[in-house]
Design a protein around this motif. Structure first.
Motif, mmCIF file in Angstrom:
data_model
loop_
_atom_site.group_PDB
_atom_site.id
_atom_site.type_symbol
_atom_site.label_atom_id
_atom_site.label_comp_id
_atom_site.label_asym_id
_atom_site.label_seq_id
_atom_site.Cartn_x
_atom_site.Cartn_y
_atom_site.Cartn_z
ATOM 1 N N GLY A 154 -0.317 -35.611 95.868
ATOM 2 C CA GLY A 154 -1.232 -34.527 96.031
ATOM 3 C C GLY A 154 -0.629 -33.223 95.589
ATOM 4 N N ALA A 155 -1.471 -32.257 95.464
ATOM 5 C CA ALA A 155 -1.043 -30.928 95.050
ATOM 6 C C ALA A 155 -1.496 -29.900 96.076
ATOM 7 C CB ALA A 155 -1.635 -30.592 93.699
ATOM 8 N N THR A 156 -0.775 -28.822 96.139
ATOM 9 C CA THR A 156 -1.147 -27.720 97.024
ATOM 10 C C THR A 156 -2.010 -26.731 96.244
ATOM 11 O OG1 THR A 156 0.863 -26.516 96.436
ATOM 12 C CG2 THR A 156 0.981 -27.945 98.372
ATOM 13 N N PRO A 157 -2.759 -25.884 96.928
ATOM 14 C CA PRO A 157 -3.603 -24.916 96.222
ATOM 15 C C PRO A 157 -2.830 -23.965 95.307
ATOM 16 C CG PRO A 157 -4.315 -25.097 98.495
ATOM 17 C CD PRO A 157 -3.037 -25.892 98.367
ATOM 18 N N ASP A 158 -1.586 -23.639 95.686
ATOM 19 C CA ASP A 158 -0.795 -22.724 94.857
ATOM 20 C C ASP A 158 0.142 -23.455 93.898
ATOM 21 O OD1 ASP A 158 1.189 -23.622 96.577
ATOM 22 O OD2 ASP A 158 1.530 -21.675 97.518
ATOM 23 N N GLY A 159 0.128 -24.792 93.922
ATOM 24 C CA GLY A 159 0.942 -25.571 93.005
ATOM 25 C C GLY A 159 2.402 -25.697 93.386
ATOM 26 N N SER A 181 6.468 -29.282 109.619
ATOM 27 C CA SER A 181 5.011 -29.211 109.521
ATOM 28 C C SER A 181 4.436 -28.654 110.815
ATOM 29 C CB SER A 181 4.431 -30.604 109.254
ATOM 30 O OG SER A 181 4.494 -31.394 110.417
ATOM 31 N N VAL A 182 3.128 -28.585 110.900
ATOM 32 C CA VAL A 182 2.477 -28.128 112.125
ATOM 33 C C VAL A 182 2.525 -29.200 113.207
ATOM 34 C CG1 VAL A 182 0.981 -26.467 110.955
ATOM 35 C CG2 VAL A 182 0.181 -28.804 111.307
ATOM 36 N N VAL A 183 2.846 -30.424 112.818
ATOM 37 C CA VAL A 183 2.984 -31.527 113.776
ATOM 38 C C VAL A 183 4.434 -31.586 114.239
ATOM 39 C CG1 VAL A 183 2.771 -34.012 114.093
ATOM 40 C CG2 VAL A 183 1.156 -32.811 112.612
ATOM 41 N N PRO A 184 4.702 -31.507 115.539
ATOM 42 C CA PRO A 184 6.079 -31.543 116.019
ATOM 43 C C PRO A 184 6.843 -32.768 115.518
ATOM 44 C CG PRO A 184 4.579 -31.005 117.801
ATOM 45 C CD PRO A 184 3.730 -31.406 116.625
ATOM 46 N N LYS A 185 8.085 -32.561 115.138
ATOM 47 C CA LYS A 185 9.013 -33.599 114.678
ATOM 48 C C LYS A 185 8.629 -34.222 113.337
ATOM 49 C CE LYS A 185 10.473 -34.733 119.341
ATOM 50 N NZ LYS A 185 10.692 -35.791 120.318
ATOM 51 N N VAL A 186 7.728 -33.588 112.587
ATOM 52 C CA VAL A 186 7.368 -34.068 111.252
ATOM 53 C C VAL A 186 7.805 -33.015 110.238
ATOM 54 C CG1 VAL A 186 5.482 -34.698 109.695
ATOM 55 C CG2 VAL A 186 5.413 -35.416 112.084
ATOM 56 N N TRP A 187 8.632 -33.447 109.290
ATOM 57 C CA TRP A 187 9.153 -32.564 108.243
ATOM 58 C C TRP A 187 8.553 -32.979 106.909
ATOM 59 C CZ3 TRP A 187 12.849 -28.730 109.217
ATOM 60 C CH2 TRP A 187 13.258 -28.668 110.548
ATOM 61 N N LEU A 188 8.275 -32.012 106.053
ATOM 62 C CA LEU A 188 7.664 -32.289 104.762
ATOM 63 C C LEU A 188 8.561 -31.838 103.610
ATOM 64 C CD1 LEU A 188 4.034 -31.049 105.506
ATOM 65 C CD2 LEU A 188 4.900 -33.393 105.619
ATOM 66 N N ALA A 189 8.569 -32.626 102.567
ATOM 67 C CA ALA A 189 9.220 -32.293 101.299
ATOM 68 C C ALA A 189 8.357 -32.976 100.238
ATOM 69 C CB ALA A 189 10.655 -32.789 101.272
ATOM 70 N N MET A 190 7.238 -32.353 99.930
ATOM 71 C CA MET A 190 6.241 -33.011 99.075
ATOM 72 C C MET A 190 5.414 -32.000 98.301
ATOM 73 S SD MET A 190 3.467 -33.987 102.027
ATOM 74 C CE MET A 190 2.063 -34.131 100.955
ATOM 75 N N GLY A 191 4.681 -32.494 97.318
ATOM 76 C CA GLY A 191 3.722 -31.666 96.596
ATOM 77 C C GLY A 191 4.265 -30.981 95.355
ATOM 78 N N ALA A 192 5.435 -31.386 94.877
ATOM 79 C CA ALA A 192 5.999 -30.737 93.690
ATOM 80 C C ALA A 192 5.315 -31.172 92.401
ATOM 81 C CB ALA A 192 7.497 -31.015 93.600
#
Length: 68
Positions: A1-6, A13-24
Motif C-alpha cells: 500500500g501507499a500513503t497519501p503523501d507517498g 502505530s496508534v495500536v499499542p505494541k504495534v510498530w510499523l515500517a511500511m509504505g515505501a
C-alpha cells in the motif's frame, strides 16, 4: 500500500505494541537503510533523527485529531 503523501510509515502505530515500517513502495530499496536505522533507534530508545516527524507512523491520525 501507499500513503497519501507517498512516504513510508515508520515507528509506533496508534495500536499499542504495534510498530510499523511500511509504505515505501518503489523507493523501498532507497529508504531501507533509513527505515532500518530509525527502527533500531526507536527500539533502543535512542534519537531517531531529523526524519522522525516526516515519517511518523501516526502522522495521519494526528492530523485528523488536531482538525477537530
Amino acid at each position: 500500500g501507499a500513503t497519501p503523501d507517498g512516504l513510508p510509515l515508520v515507528g509506533p502505530s496508534v495500536v499499542p505494541k504495534v510498530w510499523l515500517a511500511m509504505g515505501a513502495r518503489r523507493n523501498g530499496w532507497l529508504l531501507a537503510p533509513l527505515v532500518a536505522m530509525m527502527m533500531r533507534a526507536y527500539l533502543a530508545g535512542e534519537d531517531t533523527g531529523p526524519w522522525t516527524a516526516m515519517l511518523d507512523a501516526r502522522r495521519f491520525t494526528k492530523r485528523e485529531e488536531s482538525e477537530d
